[in-house]
Design a protein around this motif. Structure first.
Motif, PDB file in Angstrom:
ATOM      1  N   ASP A  13       0.857  -1.181   0.000  1.00 30.98           N
ATOM      2  CA  ASP A  13       0.000   0.000   0.000  1.00 30.98           C
ATOM      3  C   ASP A  13       0.896   1.235   0.000  1.00 30.98           C
ATOM      4  O   ASP A  13       1.973   1.225   0.610  1.00 30.98           O
ATOM      5  CB  ASP A  13      -0.901   0.012   1.239  1.00 30.98           C
ATOM      6  N   GLU A  52       1.107   5.442   0.657  1.00 35.69           N
ATOM      7  CA  GLU A  52       0.567   6.720   1.116  1.00 35.69           C
ATOM      8  C   GLU A  52       1.424   7.814   0.499  1.00 35.69           C
ATOM      9  O   GLU A  52       2.653   7.678   0.422  1.00 35.69           O
ATOM     10  CB  GLU A  52       0.589   6.816   2.645  1.00 35.69           C
ATOM     11  N   THR A  55      -2.666  -5.691  -4.558  1.00 35.48           N
ATOM     12  CA  THR A  55      -3.123  -4.401  -4.046  1.00 35.48           C
ATOM     13  C   THR A  55      -4.644  -4.391  -3.947  1.00 35.48           C
ATOM     14  O   THR A  55      -5.321  -5.321  -4.389  1.00 35.48           O
ATOM     15  CB  THR A  55      -2.722  -3.253  -4.989  1.00 35.48           C
ATOM     16  N   GLY A 102      -4.880  -0.805  -6.605  1.00 34.71           N
ATOM     17  CA  GLY A 102      -3.530  -0.435  -7.000  1.00 34.71           C
ATOM     18  C   GLY A 102      -3.366  -0.165  -8.477  1.00 34.71           C
ATOM     19  O   GLY A 102      -2.417   0.504  -8.886  1.00 34.71           O
ATOM     20  N   ASP A 107      -1.829   3.002  -6.732  1.00 33.79           N
ATOM     21  CA  ASP A 107      -0.554   2.642  -6.110  1.00 33.79           C
ATOM     22  C   ASP A 107       0.551   2.349  -7.128  1.00 33.79           C
ATOM     23  O   ASP A 107       1.669   2.863  -6.999  1.00 33.79           O
ATOM     24  CB  ASP A 107      -0.749   1.434  -5.186  1.00 33.79           C
ATOM     25  N   ASP A 124      -5.019  -6.926  -8.619  1.00 39.32           N
ATOM     26  CA  ASP A 124      -5.738  -5.833  -7.962  1.00 39.32           C
ATOM     27  C   ASP A 124      -7.049  -6.417  -7.452  1.00 39.32           C
ATOM     28  O   ASP A 124      -7.931  -6.775  -8.233  1.00 39.32           O
ATOM     29  CB  ASP A 124      -5.989  -4.697  -8.957  1.00 39.32           C
ATOM     30  N   LEU A 135     -11.931  -0.743   0.316  1.00 40.27           N
ATOM     31  CA  LEU A 135     -11.264  -1.722   1.174  1.00 40.27           C
ATOM     32  C   LEU A 135     -11.895  -1.770   2.553  1.00 40.27           C
ATOM     33  O   LEU A 135     -11.978  -2.848   3.163  1.00 40.27           O
ATOM     34  CB  LEU A 135      -9.772  -1.374   1.286  1.00 40.27           C
ATOM     35  N   CYS A 178      -0.584   2.942   7.081  1.00 38.71           N
ATOM     36  CA  CYS A 178      -0.287   2.137   5.902  1.00 38.71           C
ATOM     37  C   CYS A 178      -0.166   0.654   6.270  1.00 38.71           C
ATOM     38  O   CYS A 178      -0.632  -0.224   5.535  1.00 38.71           O
ATOM     39  CB  CYS A 178       1.006   2.648   5.264  1.00 38.71           C
ATOM     40  N   ASP A 237      -3.599  -0.891   6.581  1.00 35.26           N
ATOM     41  CA  ASP A 237      -4.195  -1.134   5.268  1.00 35.26           C
ATOM     42  C   ASP A 237      -3.615  -2.389   4.621  1.00 35.26           C
ATOM     43  O   ASP A 237      -4.328  -3.153   3.961  1.00 35.26           O
ATOM     44  CB  ASP A 237      -3.975   0.070   4.350  1.00 35.26           C
ATOM     45  N   VAL A 238      -2.321  -2.606   4.811  1.00 33.22           N
ATOM     46  CA  VAL A 238      -1.689  -3.800   4.241  1.00 33.22           C
ATOM     47  C   VAL A 238      -2.218  -5.055   4.921  1.00 33.22           C
ATOM     48  O   VAL A 238      -2.474  -6.077   4.263  1.00 33.22           O
ATOM     49  CB  VAL A 238      -0.152  -3.706   4.362  1.00 33.22           C
ATOM     50  N   THR A 282      -5.564  -5.743   3.519  1.00 33.32           N
ATOM     51  CA  THR A 282      -5.425  -6.262   2.151  1.00 33.32           C
ATOM     52  C   THR A 282      -4.993  -7.723   2.168  1.00 33.32           C
ATOM     53  O   THR A 282      -5.461  -8.526   1.346  1.00 33.32           O
ATOM     54  CB  THR A 282      -4.421  -5.417   1.357  1.00 33.32           C
TER      55      THR A 282
END
Length: 282
Positions: free
Chosen positions: A11, A13, A108, A111, A115, A153, A170, A206, A209-210, A213
């Motif tokens: 991810d 930012e 992602t 992404g 991204d 993605d 997400l 971040c 978020d990962v 994901t």
């Protein structure tokens, strides 16, 4: 010997490049970087109802990557160039790391439209060669939108490459499987945090978020028939233990665990109800 990495879940930012905005959009007006960003955001709010500045005017300030094994286990999570957070170094580590690990599949959420384009543009900006990413190999070319060999993605998977919409993003997809999703920070707060020098807070956001994901990725693998629900449950349990072991040293992991809720497995609940019913009958 290092473990083989088959997927890199990441991810990005980013923050606005005020000097670039001033030069491109307000040339000759003498606006400072801060003034250019504020002026552009005011225009965007009026036009689109959002302060989000297009990625072409942004630079990566935090990139977090989860290394995933061929059996889908979480190996490690790293924040590139932490705590310096230098965009040019982040970009170099991002692309060189991909090559170092044998060009694993990028994973992602959204992404394809943000991204990866921002990391490509950063390579352009900083003069970093990424020839392997631009390899021409027909359908299997890394940048072919409809091939998932080099990049999966998850938003495009869910929406059938944009044929449908993923309202909620997400955050919604994570909460569908009882994962934390968005907590105290949202993407539109990153610019202000950077202005205040809160780069570790951005990195922590971040990281979360990962993690979301990764868990969405695992459920997607179940849906696609690449693993089983029982195996996914084991992987989630193992990943949670991995997070717990690092929670004392990471505010992000501690916050993530505090927001954790258990996924209610309807198949197990049905079995338990059936077993209870038979016991009552006896």
């Amino acid at each position: 010997m290092a473990e083989k990495v088959s997927h890199l879940i990441f991810d990005v930012e980013s923050i606005a490049d005020g000097e670039l905005i001033s030069a491109v959009r307000y040339g000759g007006q003498g606006l400072t970087a801060e003034q250019a960003i504020a002026t552009y955001q005011d225009e965007l709010v009026e036009q689109n109802g959002t302060t989000f500045i297009p990625y072409t005017f942004q630079i990566p300030i935090s990139v977090v990557i989860a290394k995933i094994a061929p059996d889908l286990r979480l190996i490690d999570i790293v924040s590139l160039d932490e705590p310096e957070f230098r965009p040019h170094v982040i970009t170099k580590h991002f692309w060189r790391g991909w090559e170092l690990y044998g060009r694993p599949q990028w994973v992602t959420f959204n992404g394809r439209s943000f991204d990866l384009p921002i990391m490509e543009l950063a390579a352009f900006r900083y003069g970093i060669s990424i020839g392997a990413w631009f390899k021409s190999d027909g359908y299997r070319s890394p940048r072919n939108r409809f091939s998932t060999d080099a990049h999966l993605d998850l938003q495009e998977l869910i929406t059938n490459f944009g044929a449908a919409r993923c309202n909620g993003g997400l955050n919604l997809i994570s909460k569908l499987i009882s994962k934390p999703g968005k907590m105290d920070t949202t993407g539109d707060q990153v610019q202000q945090q950077a202005d205040e020098g809160k780069y570790m807070a951005i990195s922590d956001y971040c990281r979360c978020d990962v993690l979301d994901t990764y868990f969405v990725f695992l459920r997607a693998m179940v849906m696609m028939g690449k693993t089983t629900l029982d195996k996914e449950i084991q992987l989630v349990r193992s990943a949670k233990q991995w997070i717990e072991e690092r929670a004392d040293a990471s505010e992000a992991y501690g916050a993530y665990l505090n927001a954790w809720t258990a996924w209610k497995n309807p198949w197990e609940e049905a079995k338990e109800a059936e077993a209870t019913g038979k016991k009552d009958e006896a």
